[in-house]
Design an enzyme around this catalytic site. Structure first.
Site, PDB file in Angstrom:
ATOM      1  N   ARG A 153       0.839  -1.200   0.000  1.00  0.00           N
ATOM      2  CA  ARG A 153       0.000   0.000   0.000  1.00  0.00           C
ATOM      3  C   ARG A 153       0.882   1.261   0.000  1.00  0.00           C
ATOM      4  O   ARG A 153       1.048   1.920  -1.013  1.00  0.00           O
ATOM      5  CB  ARG A 153      -0.937  -0.034   1.221  1.00  0.00           C
ATOM      6  CG  ARG A 153      -2.150   0.865   1.094  1.00  0.00           C
ATOM      7  CD  ARG A 153      -1.865   2.323   1.352  1.00  0.00           C
ATOM      8  NE  ARG A 153      -1.308   2.580   2.685  1.00  0.00           N
ATOM      9  CZ  ARG A 153      -0.845   3.759   3.057  1.00  0.00           C
ATOM     10  NH1 ARG A 153      -0.850   4.778   2.222  1.00  0.00           N
ATOM     11  NH2 ARG A 153      -0.335   3.917   4.265  1.00  0.00           N
ATOM     12  N   ASP A 154       1.454   1.558   1.121  1.00  0.00           N
ATOM     13  CA  ASP A 154       2.214   2.818   1.242  1.00  0.00           C
ATOM     14  C   ASP A 154       3.434   2.809   0.321  1.00  0.00           C
ATOM     15  O   ASP A 154       3.796   3.821  -0.263  1.00  0.00           O
ATOM     16  CB  ASP A 154       2.647   2.985   2.701  1.00  0.00           C
ATOM     17  CG  ASP A 154       3.106   4.399   3.024  1.00  0.00           C
ATOM     18  OD1 ASP A 154       3.153   5.232   2.108  1.00  0.00           O
ATOM     19  OD2 ASP A 154       3.429   4.658   4.192  1.00  0.00           O
ATOM     20  N   ASN A 213       9.422   4.928   3.895  1.00  0.00           N
ATOM     21  CA  ASN A 213       9.107   4.278   5.159  1.00  0.00           C
ATOM     22  C   ASN A 213      10.358   3.642   5.757  1.00  0.00           C
ATOM     23  O   ASN A 213      11.323   3.348   5.052  1.00  0.00           O
ATOM     24  CB  ASN A 213       8.077   3.175   4.910  1.00  0.00           C
ATOM     25  CG  ASN A 213       6.697   3.728   4.597  1.00  0.00           C
ATOM     26  OD1 ASN A 213       6.008   4.224   5.477  1.00  0.00           O
ATOM     27  ND2 ASN A 213       6.324   3.681   3.332  1.00  0.00           N
ATOM     28  N   HIS A 254       8.641   7.184   9.082  1.00  0.00           N
ATOM     29  CA  HIS A 254       9.472   7.362   7.889  1.00  0.00           C
ATOM     30  C   HIS A 254      10.879   7.683   8.391  1.00  0.00           C
ATOM     31  O   HIS A 254      11.062   8.018   9.550  1.00  0.00           O
ATOM     32  CB  HIS A 254       8.883   8.446   6.986  1.00  0.00           C
ATOM     33  CG  HIS A 254       7.671   7.966   6.230  1.00  0.00           C
ATOM     34  ND1 HIS A 254       7.571   7.999   4.876  1.00  0.00           N
ATOM     35  CD2 HIS A 254       6.521   7.410   6.671  1.00  0.00           C
ATOM     36  CE1 HIS A 254       6.408   7.491   4.503  1.00  0.00           C
ATOM     37  NE2 HIS A 254       5.747   7.134   5.573  1.00  0.00           N
ATOM     38  N   HIS A 271       4.077   4.513  12.834  1.00  0.00           N
ATOM     39  CA  HIS A 271       4.352   4.458  11.392  1.00  0.00           C
ATOM     40  C   HIS A 271       5.442   5.499  11.124  1.00  0.00           C
ATOM     41  O   HIS A 271       5.174   6.693  11.101  1.00  0.00           O
ATOM     42  CB  HIS A 271       3.057   4.784  10.633  1.00  0.00           C
ATOM     43  CG  HIS A 271       3.198   4.775   9.145  1.00  0.00           C
ATOM     44  ND1 HIS A 271       2.829   3.704   8.375  1.00  0.00           N
ATOM     45  CD2 HIS A 271       3.664   5.706   8.279  1.00  0.00           C
ATOM     46  CE1 HIS A 271       3.060   3.981   7.095  1.00  0.00           C
ATOM     47  NE2 HIS A 271       3.565   5.190   7.007  1.00  0.00           N
ATOM     48  N   CYS A 273       5.723  10.708   0.424  1.00  0.00           N
ATOM     49  CA  CYS A 273       4.410  11.352   0.429  1.00  0.00           C
ATOM     50  C   CYS A 273       4.432  12.605  -0.422  1.00  0.00           C
ATOM     51  O   CYS A 273       5.099  13.568  -0.078  1.00  0.00           O
ATOM     52  CB  CYS A 273       3.964  11.738   1.830  1.00  0.00           C
ATOM     53  SG  CYS A 273       2.447  12.724   1.794  1.00  0.00           S
TER      54      CYS A 273
HETATM   55 ZN    ZN Z   1       4.277   5.811   5.257  1.00  0.00          ZN
END
Ligand code: ZN
Length: 292
Positions: free
Chosen positions: A11-12, A243, A203, A201, A234
């Protein structure tokens, strides 16, 4: 300590790459991740496929991963339509998202925090049988507003608690927050709302994410997001780095004497496979994408 890792590559990691990875390739990576012992996978995002073609096959990925043994699958949805699609596709656990920063919320979701939370409350209430968790993006630092006050973060946490969510993810979307400041905010909300479960979460813009992990474990946090190969930035957080890499996280945790259930050798194979797939998939025009 037993630490849970959610791999968010599918996903990310993928939604910010300017390529569309074919569904069978995604399923292959999910399988390799599961075989390496990863127990939680964030597999897709139910967002507008015109805006995010990388995630257009979300339902097929949910279906294709349904037989993975021992893996908890989650998917992201940003609004009522996304939640309905995720529920219809059979997603066992849906992650909804709001931003702690007003400016980031406007840029990323096109709406104010208050509006987002109000509609999410209605949308979640429509699906009483679905399990939800909530991610808070730019929880500590916003690219536009700078430092996010911990009182502001607590407001978001309490808004999610008010709609029945117990499982809250705190995202350092930019990856620039110092470990001390992350932990200052985390301690504040743990104090104020001790009965909720928090996960991080992170980064890794400045290589400080593992220091944060170390302090977070000391503070009782046992769940972290990470992505194969450290992919995922992002577009609405200018300068956001990828990430935290799952391989780096696992290596660090094992060195610190923690258990992950993950086999580093098999993980490194899954990582190579993931990077190969990204490099060999057809390119697309990059869009502005919703993030976490
Ligand atoms: Zn992320």
């Amino acid at each position: 300590m037993k630490i849970e890792i959610t791999d968010v590559f599918l996903r990310d990691g993928l939604q910010d790459e300017p390529v569309v990875v074919a569904t069978p390739d995604k399923l292959k990576i999910a399988q390799a991740s599961a075989a390496a012992g990863i127990q939680r996978l964030e597999i897709a995002s139910f967002v507008n496929p015109k805006r995010v073609p990388q995630m257009a096959d979300a339902a097929a990925v949910v279906e294709g991963t349904s037989s993975l043994a021992g893996v908890r699958r989650t998917a992201l949805a940003l609004n009522g339509q996304g939640i309905s699609r995720a529920v219809a596709a059979g997603v066992p656990e849906v992650q909804i998202v709001a931003s702690a920063s007003q400016a980031h919320s406007n840029a990323n979701a096109g709406s104010t925090i208050q509006n987002i939370l109000a509609s999410l409350a209605t949308d979640v209430a429509r699906h009483p049988d679905t399990q939800f968790m909530a991610g808070i993006s730019t929880a500590f630092t916003c690219p536009f507003e700078g430092e996010i006050a911990r009182e502001q973060l607590l407001l978001l946490v309490r808004s999610f608690k008010a709609i029945g969510i117990r499982d809250i993810g705190l995202a350092d979307t930019l990856g620039t927050t110092s470990p001390e400041r992350v932990m200052n905010s985390v301690a504040f909300i743990q104090d104020a709302e001790p009965e909720l479960t928090y996960y991080l979460h992170l980064h890794n813009a400045q290589g400080q994410a593992l220091d944060t992990v170390k302090l977070a474990i000391e503070a009782g946090i046992t769940r972290f997001d990470a992505a194969l190969g450290g992919l995922g930035g992002c577009p609405f957080a200018p300068g956001a780095a990828g990430n935290l890499s799952t391989g780096d996280l696992v290596e660090f945790l094992h060195r610190e004497g923690h258990e992950t259930g993950i086999d580093p050798e098999a993980l490194s194979q899954a990582t190579s496979m993931a990077l190969d797939v990204v490099n060999s998939s057809p390119a697309i025009q990059t869009n502005a994408l919703p993030i976490h």
